[in-house]
Design an enzyme around this catalytic site. Structure first.
Site, PDB file in Angstrom:
ATOM      1  N   SER A  64       0.922  -1.359   0.055  1.00 20.39           N
ATOM      2  CA  SER A  64       0.102   0.198  -0.207  1.00 20.39           C
ATOM      3  C   SER A  64       0.857   1.166   0.122  1.00 20.39           C
ATOM      4  CB  SER A  64      -0.678  -0.074   1.145  1.00 20.39           C
ATOM      5  OG  SER A  64      -1.634   1.031   1.414  1.00 20.39           O
ATOM      6  N   LYS A 124      -1.101  -0.812  -4.376  1.00 23.06           N
ATOM      7  CA  LYS A 124      -2.099  -0.002  -3.994  1.00 23.06           C
ATOM      8  C   LYS A 124      -1.870   1.357  -3.762  1.00 23.06           C
ATOM      9  CE  LYS A 124      -4.780   0.077   0.451  1.00 23.06           C
ATOM     10  NZ  LYS A 124      -5.498  -0.857   1.393  1.00 23.06           N
ATOM     11  N   LEU A 125      -2.557   2.300  -4.303  1.00 23.38           N
ATOM     12  CA  LEU A 125      -2.252   3.846  -4.450  1.00 23.38           C
ATOM     13  C   LEU A 125      -3.329   4.232  -3.428  1.00 23.38           C
ATOM     14  CD1 LEU A 125      -1.383   4.533  -8.033  1.00 23.38           C
ATOM     15  CD2 LEU A 125      -0.014   3.959  -5.993  1.00 23.38           C
ATOM     16  N   LYS A 126      -3.058   4.838  -2.404  1.00 22.82           N
ATOM     17  CA  LYS A 126      -4.007   5.613  -1.572  1.00 22.82           C
ATOM     18  C   LYS A 126      -4.487   7.004  -2.392  1.00 22.82           C
ATOM     19  CE  LYS A 126      -4.188   3.535   2.461  1.00 22.82           C
ATOM     20  NZ  LYS A 126      -5.320   3.148   2.767  1.00 22.82           N
ATOM     21  N   ASP A 162      -7.304   2.996  -2.888  1.00 25.18           N
ATOM     22  CA  ASP A 162      -7.991   3.024  -1.845  1.00 25.18           C
ATOM     23  C   ASP A 162      -8.294   4.504  -1.357  1.00 25.18           C
ATOM     24  OD1 ASP A 162      -9.130   2.876   0.564  1.00 25.18           O
ATOM     25  OD2 ASP A 162      -7.320   1.732   1.644  1.00 25.18           O
ATOM     26  N   ASN A 191     -10.146   5.425   1.511  1.00 21.36           N
ATOM     27  CA  ASN A 191     -10.406   5.576   2.811  1.00 21.36           C
ATOM     28  C   ASN A 191     -11.583   6.739   3.149  1.00 21.36           C
ATOM     29  OD1 ASN A 191      -7.347   4.757   3.176  1.00 21.36           O
ATOM     30  ND2 ASN A 191      -8.744   3.818   4.408  1.00 21.36           N
ATOM     31  N   GLU A 232     -11.279   0.855  -3.438  1.00 24.48           N
ATOM     32  CA  GLU A 232     -11.402   0.492  -2.212  1.00 24.48           C
ATOM     33  C   GLU A 232     -12.251   1.594  -1.282  1.00 24.48           C
ATOM     34  OE1 GLU A 232      -8.111  -1.141  -0.302  1.00 24.48           O
ATOM     35  OE2 GLU A 232      -8.944  -0.881   1.604  1.00 24.48           O
ATOM     36  N   ASP A 280     -13.925  -1.752   2.621  1.00 22.69           N
ATOM     37  CA  ASP A 280     -12.918  -2.172   3.603  1.00 22.69           C
ATOM     38  C   ASP A 280     -13.787  -1.898   5.051  1.00 22.69           C
ATOM     39  OD1 ASP A 280     -11.083  -1.696   5.627  1.00 22.69           O
ATOM     40  OD2 ASP A 280      -9.715  -0.640   4.449  1.00 22.69           O
ATOM     41  N   LYS A 335     -10.099  -7.520   7.372  1.00 21.09           N
ATOM     42  CA  LYS A 335      -9.453  -7.256   8.333  1.00 21.09           C
ATOM     43  C   LYS A 335     -10.081  -7.671   9.614  1.00 21.09           C
ATOM     44  CE  LYS A 335      -7.690  -2.818   6.329  1.00 21.09           C
ATOM     45  NZ  LYS A 335      -7.933  -1.457   6.418  1.00 21.09           N
ATOM     46  N   GLY A 387      -4.645  -4.901   5.662  1.00 20.68           N
ATOM     47  CA  GLY A 387      -3.254  -4.620   6.623  1.00 20.68           C
ATOM     48  C   GLY A 387      -3.601  -3.365   7.334  1.00 20.68           C
TER      49      GLY A 387
HETATM   50  O1  SMG Z   1      -0.550  -2.751   6.728  1.00 16.50           O
HETATM   51  O2  SMG Z   1       0.309  -2.628   4.712  1.00 16.50           O
HETATM   52  C1  SMG Z   1      -0.514  -2.038   5.739  1.00 16.50           C
HETATM   53  C2  SMG Z   1      -1.304  -0.874   5.406  1.00 16.50           C
HETATM   54  C3  SMG Z   1      -2.339  -1.105   4.410  1.00 16.50           C
HETATM   55  O3  SMG Z   1      -3.163   0.790   3.359  1.00 16.50           O
HETATM   56  C4  SMG Z   1      -3.358  -0.022   4.307  1.00 16.50           C
HETATM   57  N1  SMG Z   1      -4.300   0.110   5.159  1.00 16.50           N
HETATM   58  O4  SMG Z   1      -7.461   1.477   4.429  1.00 16.50           O
HETATM   59  O5  SMG Z   1      -6.695  -0.162   3.799  1.00 16.50           O
HETATM   60  C5  SMG Z   1      -6.511   0.703   4.695  1.00 16.50           C
HETATM   61  C6  SMG Z   1      -5.318   1.170   5.471  1.00 16.50           C
HETATM   62  C7  SMG Z   1      -5.731   1.177   6.780  1.00 16.50           C
HETATM   63  C8  SMG Z   1      -4.570   1.630   7.622  1.00 16.50           C
HETATM   64  S1  SMG Z   1      -4.233   3.428   7.333  1.00 16.50           S
HETATM   65  C9  SMG Z   1      -3.657   3.962   8.889  1.00 16.50           C
HETATM   66 MG    MG Z   2      -8.644   0.374   2.821  1.00 14.39          MG
END
Ligand code: SMG
Ligand code: MG
Length: 373
Positions: A138, A164-166, A192, A194, A217, A242, A266, A294
């Site tokens: 990520s 995966k790109l935020k 993703d 969020n 996501e 998610d 998760k 994750g």
């Molecule tokens: O553990 O590789 C990891 C992080 C993966 O992007 C990741 N997690 O929304 O999926 C998600 C984020 C949540 C954690 S961000 C604090």
């Molecule tokens: Mg996510």
């Protein structure tokens, strides 16, 4: 199995190797809660560990470290009849509304201790047959597209098989286009948000279709199942949930509504590994692809996730990266590593890690004794 007793709640502080920026904020370190449980077998005591995935602040979800610690000590502990079996934890805590991450950490510590006491691995307990799982990474929001491309190039060189790109409003089409150009058509890519967008952004989000993404996501709010179904109807890119998926029931509803074409699983978000397995089973029966999410775990949570992600329904690559993607030093002796783009499924007793006691003590900021004597 015989059950276990909670022994200790510990908080540690670990710096990240680099800041991690998402649509809800930037992190440079993590405070992490760990729980230790003890199981007795033939006069020997076996330690089990659980990791709470709650963040420092209530920004990913409503839970956060201080609230989870208080929930565990003042609400969960008095309700548990100890020794408790992992399979009974969720039932004994059913009266407590919410707090899945706190509950999951308790169940996890008990399960690890129980499995260690009988010499069984979590992989064996789950009945998985794979010995390794593919590893995805990520990638946070960066200050510039150049910096993002450098980061992605580095992760590809490390062997990650999926990126995966935020994203967030103002950091979406352009960076995604640039990364797709960099990696070419063959590298699996997903994004993703969020929960950073709203229903008014549906047309905009449909423009992601041109980048051949595996999925988008959690683009909309946690409680906006209908909005996600509307997007799924409009976009070619599959919609993955998610944050929205907090229980088996919500997962069922989201699938039924057409809001969840892919599911990020998760354990902490759904109350534990046992509930996670039930959601996995539901998705397998319904033909919904699942992957393992994750939460910037240490080697404790990472080891458990590696076994979970080896279940048959996990047909997509998870956010299961090497420990060193986030940590310079892990609290376990053999940190999770990525070899040839894959993470090995631990085969030792319990979750299969060994705590590095000296390093753990050096990063511990508080310890609370949970034993009743
Ligand atoms: O553990 O590789 C990891 C992080 C993966 O992007 C990741 N997690 O929304 O999926 C998600 C984020 C949540 C954690 S961000 C604090
Ligand atoms: Mg996510």
């Amino acid at each position: 199995m015989t059950g276990a007793r909670l022994a200790e709640l510990r908080e540690i502080a670990l710096p990240l190797v680099a800041p991690f920026q998402t649509s809800f904020g930037t992190q440079s370190s993590r405070r992490i809660l760990l729980l230790r449980a003890e199981a007795e077998q033939d006069g020997t005591t076996f330690d089990g560990w659980g990791e709470c995935v709650a963040g420092d602040e209530p920004t990913y979800s409503a839970e956060y470290v201080d609230a989870a610690a208080l929930t565990i000590t003042t609400q969960i502990l008095p309700r548990l009849e100890q020794p408790v079996a992992a399979s009974d934890v969720a039932g004994e805590l059913a009266a407590i509304r919410g707090h899945p991450m706190a509950k999951a950490a308790v169940e996890m510590a008990v399960l690890d201790a129980e499995l260690r006491a009988v010499g069984r691995s979590f992989a064996e307990f789950l009945g998985v047959t794979r010995s390794r799982v593919p590893s995805g990474v990520s990638v946070g929001i960066h200050g510039s597209i150049g910096e993002l491309l450098d980061a992605v190039g580095g992760y590809l060189a490390d062997g990650y098989v999926r990126i995966k790109l935020k994203i967030e409003p103002g950091w979406d089409l352009e960076p995604v286009a640039a990364v797709r150009r960099l990696v070419g058509p063959g590298v699996p890519l997903q994004v993703d948000a969020n929960a950073a967008y709203t229903r008014t952004d549906i047309d905009h989000l449909c423009r992601l279709d041109e980048f051949d993404l595996l999925l988008v996501e959690q683009p909309l709010a946690e409680d906006d199942l209908l909005g996600h179904a509307m997007l799924a109807g409009a976009a070619a890119t599959p919609v993955c949930l998610d944050e929205s998926i907090t229980s088996v029931t919500v997962a069922e509803d989201a699938i039924e509504l057409g809001a969840c074409e892919v599911l990020n699983l998760k354990p902490g978000r759904v109350g534990g590994y046992l509930a996670a397995r039930s959601i996995h089973d539901l998705c397998l029966a319904r033909g919904v692809p699942v992957w393992c999410g994750g939460m910037l775990e240490t080697g404790v949570g990472r080891a458990a996730n590696a076994a979970l992600a080896a279940l048959d329904g996990f047909t997509l690559t998870g956010d299961l990266s090497a420990s060193r993607r986030f940590w310079a030093q892990d609290i376990v002796r053999e940190p999770i590593d990525v070899v040839d783009g894959h993470v090995s499924v631990p085969d030792g007793p319990g979750f299969g890690f060994e705590i590095d006691g000296g390093f753990l003590d050096s990063v511990t900021t508080r310890v609370t004794d949970l034993s009743d004597d």
